[in-house]
Design a protein around this motif. Structure first.
Motif, short mmCIF file in Angstrom:
data_model
loop_
_atom_site.label_atom_id
_atom_site.label_comp_id
_atom_site.label_asym_id
_atom_site.label_seq_id
_atom_site.Cartn_x
_atom_site.Cartn_y
_atom_site.Cartn_z
N SER A 1 -58.72 -44.55 36.78
CA SER A 1 -59.57 -43.93 35.76
C SER A 1 -58.74 -43.57 34.55
CB SER A 1 -60.25 -42.67 36.31
OG SER A 1 -60.90 -41.97 35.25
N GLU B 1 -71.82 -32.39 35.59
CA GLU B 1 -73.28 -32.42 35.49
C GLU B 1 -73.88 -31.07 35.87
OE1 GLU B 1 -74.12 -35.68 38.06
OE2 GLU B 1 -73.73 -37.20 36.50
N HIS C 1 -65.90 -38.20 30.33
CA HIS C 1 -66.95 -38.92 31.05
C HIS C 1 -66.36 -39.45 32.36
CE1 HIS C 1 -69.72 -38.96 27.58
NE2 HIS C 1 -68.63 -39.12 26.86
N PRO C 2 -66.31 -38.64 33.40
CA PRO C 2 -65.69 -39.08 34.66
C PRO C 2 -66.48 -40.21 35.31
CG PRO C 2 -66.78 -36.97 34.96
CD PRO C 2 -66.82 -37.25 33.51
N GLU D 1 -67.53 -42.81 38.62
CA GLU D 1 -67.84 -42.63 40.05
C GLU D 1 -66.74 -43.25 40.90
OE1 GLU D 1 -70.21 -41.23 41.78
OE2 GLU D 1 -71.78 -40.70 40.35
N GLU E 1 -62.69 -38.16 40.97
CA GLU E 1 -63.52 -37.90 39.80
C GLU E 1 -65.01 -38.01 40.12
OE1 GLU E 1 -61.62 -38.53 35.55
OE2 GLU E 1 -61.39 -40.34 36.78
N ARG E 2 -65.33 -38.60 41.26
CA ARG E 2 -66.73 -38.57 41.71
C ARG E 2 -67.17 -37.12 41.91
NH1 ARG E 2 -66.06 -41.62 45.76
NH2 ARG E 2 -66.62 -43.58 44.79
N LYS F 1 -67.35 -35.39 38.48
CA LYS F 1 -68.58 -35.78 37.77
C LYS F 1 -69.73 -34.86 38.18
CE LYS F 1 -71.63 -39.78 37.07
NZ LYS F 1 -71.58 -39.80 35.60
#
Length: 440
Positions: free
Chosen positions: A340, A425, A410-411, A413, A417-418, A421
């Motif tokens: 990532s 959110e 903007h991580p 999936e 980082e999943r 994320k």
């Protein structure tokens, strides 16, 4: 006026047999092995010769691929006087003599192809000295370099020349050269198949190095063809062509970095090993591995950075060669880690926005107010202490009041980082709820 270098060329040849590499030097361009891409009728040099419009050239390629030979044969093909100098041994006084001799030939209707070996060794001012003689047709310059011309030659010289890239010889090319050498020597090399392949690999794409090795092998008095082990005992493997401060250094670290980014542990280990075999400082590799962990893996696997730092520290404690295993394991870990660059992209975006917004002040409600004047000015007014808020989250604005809230991170999936994320959110939803309540 006699040309200094013509005089050198007229000196008596040394006694004794000529080296094999000299005896096998091609006598026409069609005999050059391994550079068909540039010498074929569709190639850049072949097309120039067909059109009769040869221009000044920079021949860029590794050692032993035919740069000097091609330059000499180009002179023959175009009926130019061939003059060869080396930037290592030539100074300004010698250059003036070369230019003066070329000028006299030019007046008499004879052109000069000036071949400059190691042209990158000339400094920028010396390179500028060629320009007027190239422009008025006194010389047709053919420079040879093993270094990237983009970095080593000045823009004015490059703009007046065409760069021709010559490639290292493949194993097929080297085998053709070996067969040509056997015909010249009148004997087959006393090597079994695998040993012959090992000999070609020892040359490392360098035709001149191969012919020197063949000359040694042909002189041995053996009663039976040699196996690979026997060959290795008699010959030292040629060191790989690797300039730790030049183009090879940057090419190989680029290959390592992109192999890691491409999640290919085998390719990554190969380029890592190539650099070590070339004499690269393992500490440099340790630093670059940390860079890869930060740039290409980031928060998808926060442990990756720790693994690299520990591997680097392990090398510092154990030294070489034991510590290199820790770095190799870090290479494998990075290649197989989830990738990532979201953190990297977010950081660059934030920096760009910071440059655009200049000196915008923070909103007053998040500023401390240690003095009465600052309180009177509204510093700290309306600040909500997040630990006292519902869910430990106030949802306040922390950007300048005149600035629309941006989103930098903007991580994806992937990997850890999943989870991040989900958190991004979650807080975004809470922020909308808190702001909706404040507005109502």
């Amino acid at each position: 006026m006699a040309d200094l270098f013509d005089q050198i060329g007229e000196a008596a040849e040394p006694s004794g047999p000529r080296p094999l590499a000299d005896r096998l030097r091609p006598r026409k361009l069609a005999e050059v092995i391994g550079q068909e891409k540039v010498l074929s009728p569709e190639g850049p040099l072949g097309a120039m010769l067909s059109a009769g419009s040869l221009s000044s050239l920079i021949l860029w390629g590794p050692p032993g691929v035919g740069k000097t030979t091609i330059a000499r044969l180009l002179a023959d093909e175009t009926d130019l006087t061939f003059v060869q100098i080396s930037a290592i041994f030539t100074g300004v006084p010698e250059l003036r003599k070369v230019f003066e001799a070329a000028r006299l030939r030019h007046r008499n209707g004879q052109g000069t192809l000036l071949f400059v070996d190691e042209i990158h060794r000339f400094n920028k001012a010396q390179q500028d000295g060629f320009l007027p003689h190239m422009e008025d047709g006194t010389i047709l310059l053919v420079g040879a370099t093993t270094e990237n011309p983009s970095f080593e030659l000045n823009a004015a010289l490059l703009s007046r020349s065409q760069v021709i890239v010559l490639e290292r010889l493949s194993l097929v090319d080297l085998e053709r050269l070996a067969q040509r050498a056997e015909r010249e020597l009148g004997q087959a090399l006393p090597l079994k198949g695998p040993a012959r392949e090992a000999l070609l690999e020892m040359a490392d794409g360098d035709g001149r190095a191969l012919l020197n090795l063949i000359e040694q092998v042909a002189a041995w008095k053996v009663t039976a063809p040699l196996e690979t082990d026997a060959l290795a005992q008699r010959l030292m493997r040629r060191a790989a062509n690797y300039d730790k401060s030049g183009d090879g250094h940057y090419n190989l670290i680029s290959a390592l970095h992109k192999s890691v980014r491409g999640s290919d542990p085998d390719a990554a280990l190969y380029w890592f090993s190539r650099m070590l075999e070339g004499g690269e400082d393992p500490r440099f590799l340790g630093r670059r591995l940390v860079r890869m962990a930060v740039e290409d893996i980031g928060l998808a696997d926060p442990q990756a950075q720790t693994v690299c730092l520990h591997a680097w520290e392990t090398f510092e404690r154990l030294g070489s060669p034991e510590g290199e295993l820790a770095l190799a394991q870090a290479v494998i870990y990075l290649a197989l880690a989830p990738k990532s660059n979201a953190g990297y992209v977010a950081y660059k975006g934030a920096r760009a926005t910071a440059r655009q917004t200049g000196s915008e002040p923070p909103p007053k409600h998040i500023l401390n107010a240690p003095t009465r004047l600052m309180k009177e000015q509204g510093y700290g007014a309306g600040y909500a202490y997040d630990h006292d808020a519902e869910d430990g989250f106030s949802g306040q604005n922390y950007f300048p009041e005149t600035m629309k809230r941006p989103v930098f991170y903007h991580p994806p999936e992937r990997g850890f980082e999943r989870e991040l994320k989900k958190r991004v959110e979650y807080f975004a939803r809470l922020r909308e709820q808190r702001q909706g309540r404040a507005e109502s």
